[in-house]
Design a protein around this motif. Sequence first.
Motif, short mmCIF file in Angstrom:
data_model
loop_
_atom_site.label_atom_id
_atom_site.label_comp_id
_atom_site.label_asym_id
_atom_site.label_seq_id
_atom_site.Cartn_x
_atom_site.Cartn_y
_atom_site.Cartn_z
N UNK A 27 1.53 -1.64 -0.05
CA UNK A 27 -0.39 -0.04 -0.24
C UNK A 27 1.08 1.35 0.35
N UNK A 28 1.42 0.72 0.71
CA UNK A 28 2.65 2.32 0.93
C UNK A 28 3.74 2.34 -0.29
N UNK A 29 3.95 1.85 -0.95
CA UNK A 29 4.46 1.88 -2.63
C UNK A 29 2.97 2.39 -3.58
N UNK A 30 1.97 1.99 -3.68
CA UNK A 30 1.11 2.15 -4.27
C UNK A 30 1.07 3.67 -4.12
N UNK A 32 2.57 5.47 -2.81
CA UNK A 32 3.93 7.05 -3.23
C UNK A 32 3.49 7.13 -4.68
N UNK A 33 3.43 6.03 -5.42
CA UNK A 33 3.55 5.85 -7.23
C UNK A 33 2.36 6.76 -7.30
N UNK A 198 5.34 3.48 -12.52
CA UNK A 198 5.75 2.11 -12.97
C UNK A 198 6.60 1.20 -11.88
N UNK A 199 7.75 2.41 -11.48
CA UNK A 199 8.90 1.39 -10.79
C UNK A 199 7.90 1.07 -9.14
#
Length: 415
Positions: A27-30, A32-33, A198-199
């Motif tokens: 979730x944190x990555x999502x 952030x992106x 995307x990363x």
Amino acid sequence: MASPTDTAGRARPRPRLSLLPLRERGYRLLVTGQGTSEFGNAFQLVALPLLVHSFGGGARQLSLVVAAFGAGRLVATPLGGVLADRWGAWRVMMAADLGRLAATAALAVVAATRADDFYLIGALACLVGLGAGLFLPAAWAITPRLLPPEQLQAGNSLSRTVTYAAGLAGPGAAGLAVAWLNPAVALTVDAATFAVSALTLLMIGRGTFVAPAKDIAERASVPRNFRALLRESSLLRSVLTVTVVANLTMGGMTRVALPSLATDDLAVGAIGFGGLLAAFTAGALVGGLVAAGLTGLRSRGRTALCSGLLMGVAVTLIPFAGLPGAMVMLCVAGAASTVTNVLIVTGVQTGVPPALLARVMAAITFCGLGVFPLSVIVVGAAINAFDTRIVFVATGASLLCAFGYALTRAELRTL
């Protein structure tokens, strides 16, 4: 003071701000992106009009580019729902980000090389819109796969908060980039933000989702397709109806009536108009935090619908309150809008079969976007025939009608 209790005598949880979703790596990555990508979108919104004008284009050419983006997004939204349910939301989001990265990078090349072909710019803008349409329903569908059910509402709220914070900060930074540098640099920044998005998806990976298991009986009861679900689900039919009615004049109000109010009625010009937009966005950001704190609600549906009624009242009062009052009303409307959207979306996410969730979210998004062109045309005609104030009153009335009707529907009240 004693804690509030339910009818069985048990203590009810108090509403409180929950940051628990941020403990989940995926979730944190999502977030952030998506926040980075939303920040980059402001660069394109600022750069494209200035690019068109720098090539000698006027309102006709700019409308072509904007319409191409909107058409691409509208057409791709239902397709995004179907593909996300069939192939997986992660794959669709990754493809959408890579596609938007390529199209935006091409726009940056066009700007840098001064290739003043308005049809090429429109075609590339359409591709960016296609990517946005594919991405939206998949993004709504992937969140329940990254969070436990009890954290979903807080997760949706925090996502909206990050998005609005990026939207609030982005235009100012984009304006400086275009003013000090040029549109090509701003478009390059936008392309880079899609690369970051995307990363983050790549770092999430396809195997880290935590979807709850379904027992055999529950799987057997899932409708075969979206049309079967639409026939069987009074909740889905009611949500789609409310979405259409609530958005009948909302788009035209923000894009046509609000600029007219700022320049003609309030006579505050571009700076005042920017302040009005910032007030709504700031309110929406606060609304995300408020919604994240409403985790102890007894009735999510009633709270969402009462918040929608508050939005209708605030919108109605905007043209009668002067500039300071209009900013306050827009702030209230923005906060109420986010609270309503987060609570209803969370209810839909938890009440719809996961196999059909992306298509359901695509249908809701399409209903909101689909009435936008009609809304703009009708509002423009209404301003010419009457005045700006009638548009705000009509918009407030449509919101009050939509959410007043929703309060008569048990499936929405008990969401």
